[in-house]
Design a protein around this motif. Structure first.
Motif, short mmCIF file in Angstrom:
data_model
loop_
_atom_site.label_atom_id
_atom_site.label_comp_id
_atom_site.label_asym_id
_atom_site.label_seq_id
_atom_site.Cartn_x
_atom_site.Cartn_y
_atom_site.Cartn_z
N ALA A 21 8.91 13.49 0.83
CA ALA A 21 8.12 13.40 2.05
C ALA A 21 8.73 14.24 3.16
CB ALA A 21 8.00 11.95 2.50
N ASP A 22 10.08 14.24 3.24
CA ASP A 22 10.78 15.00 4.27
C ASP A 22 10.61 16.51 4.07
OD1 ASP A 22 12.57 14.76 6.61
OD2 ASP A 22 14.00 15.85 5.35
N SER A 72 11.88 9.80 -3.12
CA SER A 72 10.55 9.74 -2.52
C SER A 72 10.58 10.12 -1.05
CB SER A 72 9.96 8.33 -2.68
OG SER A 72 8.61 8.28 -2.25
N SER A 73 11.59 9.62 -0.33
CA SER A 73 11.72 9.99 1.09
C SER A 73 12.07 11.46 1.24
CB SER A 73 12.78 9.11 1.77
OG SER A 73 14.08 9.39 1.25
N SER A 114 -4.11 18.23 -0.98
CA SER A 114 -2.69 18.17 -0.59
C SER A 114 -1.84 19.01 -1.54
CB SER A 114 -2.20 16.72 -0.59
OG SER A 114 -2.88 15.95 0.38
N GLN A 126 5.93 8.85 4.48
CA GLN A 126 5.42 9.89 5.37
C GLN A 126 5.52 9.46 6.83
OE1 GLN A 126 4.20 12.91 4.37
NE2 GLN A 126 4.52 12.44 2.20
N GLU A 146 -5.83 13.68 -3.83
CA GLU A 146 -4.67 14.53 -3.58
C GLU A 146 -4.81 16.00 -3.95
OE1 GLU A 146 -1.02 13.04 -5.09
OE2 GLU A 146 -0.99 11.31 -3.76
N ASP A 156 2.94 15.66 0.70
CA ASP A 156 2.20 14.41 0.82
C ASP A 156 1.41 14.20 -0.47
OD1 ASP A 156 0.90 12.14 1.59
OD2 ASP A 156 -0.38 13.09 3.10
N PRO A 194 1.90 11.17 -2.96
CA PRO A 194 2.54 9.98 -3.54
C PRO A 194 2.05 9.61 -4.93
CG PRO A 194 0.97 9.38 -1.81
CD PRO A 194 1.13 10.86 -1.76
N TYR A 209 1.69 3.89 -4.86
CA TYR A 209 1.00 4.80 -3.95
C TYR A 209 1.24 4.41 -2.49
CZ TYR A 209 -2.84 6.72 -1.19
OH TYR A 209 -3.58 7.32 -0.20
N ASN A 243 5.08 4.76 -1.50
CA ASN A 243 5.47 6.16 -1.40
C ASN A 243 4.77 6.84 -0.23
OD1 ASN A 243 7.23 6.14 -3.61
ND2 ASN A 243 5.59 6.57 -5.06
N LYS A 244 3.55 6.44 0.06
CA LYS A 244 2.83 6.99 1.21
C LYS A 244 3.52 6.61 2.51
CE LYS A 244 -0.87 9.02 3.01
NZ LYS A 244 -1.23 10.45 2.75
#
Length: 306
Positions: free
Chosen positions: A9-10, A5-6, A187, A68, A184, A14, A16, A61, A64-65
Motif C-alpha cells: 500500500a505504501d 500488505s502495508s 487499479s 491504504q 480492481e 491499491d 488488496p 479484502y 488489506n484495503k
C-alpha cells in the motif's frame, strides 16, 4: 502478512484482492495436488466451502484495503476484534461455553481496541491518511474473519485438514478472480510495477501460505477464540516495524491499548475451562447436538468414519 500488505500500500498499489489471489492459487495448487494423490472424495458439500471461501476473501479484502488509510499498528491491533465475533459465533453455533472470567478478559481486549479507535479519531493523533475509515474497514473485515475462523474450526475438527485448506484455496481463488475483474482491473492498469512491489507480493504470498498451513493445527487444538487471542503477538512486531522501518512515532495510547489487551489475553487464557470438543463421527452420523451438513452422502460419511 501485515508488513508486506502495508508495504504494498505504501508503494502506491491499491490491489488488496490481487495480492491474496496468488495466495489462494498456491493453496489450491499444493493441497489440491495432495488430494489428487490421495484420490480422496470431498467430505463436505461444495457450497459450504464456497461460503467459507467467500467470507475469507472478504475478510482479507477489507483488512488489506485498510492499509491504504491507516497505520500498520492500528490495523494489526484492531484486527483482533475478531476475538469478540469468534466468541459469539462459537457460543451460538459450536456450543462452546466460556466462563465469566474469560468473557471479562475478552471484554478487556475489546476495551483496548476502543483506545486504538480513540487514538485514530485524532485525540492523540493516529497514523494514516484517513485512519477512521481504515479502522471501520478493519472492524468490518473481522466479522468475515471470525466467520471464516469458526467455519474452519468446525471443519478441521470433524473432517480433513488438507481438504479444508485446499477448498479454501480453490473457492477463495474463484471468488477472488470474479471480484478482482469487477473491482480492481483499473487499479492494476495504473500500477507501475517495480522490483519492490514484486518482492512485496512474493513476501505476502509466502507468509500467507505458511499462515493458512499452520492455522488449522491451532484451530483444532485451541479453537477460534484462542487462535485470535494468540495473534495479538503480531502487534509487538507491528510496533517494531512502524518505528524502525517506517520511521514513525507510535502514540502513547497505543501502548496503553496493547497493555489492556495483553492483560485481557492473560485473564482469558488462564481462567477458562477447556471447551468441550466437537463430537467426532460415530457410525457415520453426528451426535444429536450437531446435525449432518446437507449434501453429504452416506458413502462419504462411511468413508470418513472408516
Amino acid at each position: 502478512m501485515s508488513f508486506t500488505s502495508s508495504l504494498i500500500a505504501d508503494l502506491g498499489v491499491d490491489a488488496p484482492i490481487t495480492q491474496t489471489t496468488f495466495n489462494y492459487f498456491l493453496l489450491a495448487l499444493i493441497y489440491g495436488g495432495i488430494l489428487l494423490y490421495r484420490r480422496q472424495r470431498p467430505l463436505v458439500a461444495w457450497y459450504w466451502y464456497l461460503i467459507l471461501g467467500f467470507v475469507d476473501v472478504q475478510g482479507n479484502y477489507l483488512v488489506n484495503k485498510a492499509f491504504q488509510f491507516s497505520s500498520i499498528t492500528s490495523v494489526t491491533l484492531l484486527d483482533c476484534f475478531t476475538i469478540a465475533w469468534a466468541i459469539i459465533l462459537t457460543w451460538f453455533f459450536l456450543g462452546t461455553r466460556y466462563s465469566i472470567w474469560q468473557l471479562f478478559g475478552a471484554a478487556l481486549c475489546v476495551l483496548g481496541l476502543g483506545l486504538v479507535l480513540l487514538s485514530d479519531a485524532g485525540v492523540a493523533g493516529g497514523g494514516g491518511s484517513r485512519p477512521l475509515l481504515g479502522d471501520i474497514l478493519v472492524i468490518a473485515g473481522t466479522v468475515f474473519f471470525a466467520m471464516s475462523n469458526v467455519g474452519e474450526e468446525f471443519f478441521v475438527k470433524k473432517k480433513d485438514r488438507v481438504e479444508v485448506v485446499c477448498m479454501i484455496g480453490i473457492y477463495g481463488l474463484l471468488v477472488s478472480v470474479i471480484q478482482l475483474s469487477i473491482l480492481e482491473l483499473k487499479s492494476l492498469e495504473s500500477v507501475k510495477w517495480s522490483t519492490d512491489i514484486i518482492l512485496g507480493l512474493l513476501g505476502y504470498t509466502i507468509s500467507g501460505l505458511m499462515f493458512y498451513s499452520l492455522s488449522p493445527f491451532v484451530l483444532k487444538l485451541s479453537g477460534a477464540a484462542m487462535f485470535n487471542l494468540s495473534l495479538l503477538t503480531s502487534d509487538m512486531w507491528a510496533v517494531v516495524i512502524r518505528i524502525f522501518i517506517y520511521q514513525q512515532q507510535v502514540d502513547w495510547l497505543y501502548f496503553l491499548a496493547f497493555a489492556v489487551v495483553a492483560v485481557g489475553l492473560v485473564i482469558y487464557s488462564t481462567t477458562g475451562k477447556d471447551p468441550a470438543p466437537i463430537p467426532a463421527l460415530e457410525n457415520g452420523s453426528l451426535s444429536v447436538q450437531y446435525q449432518m451438513l446437507d449434501g453429504e452422502d452416506v458413502a462419504s460419511r462411511d468413508e470418513s468414519s472408516g
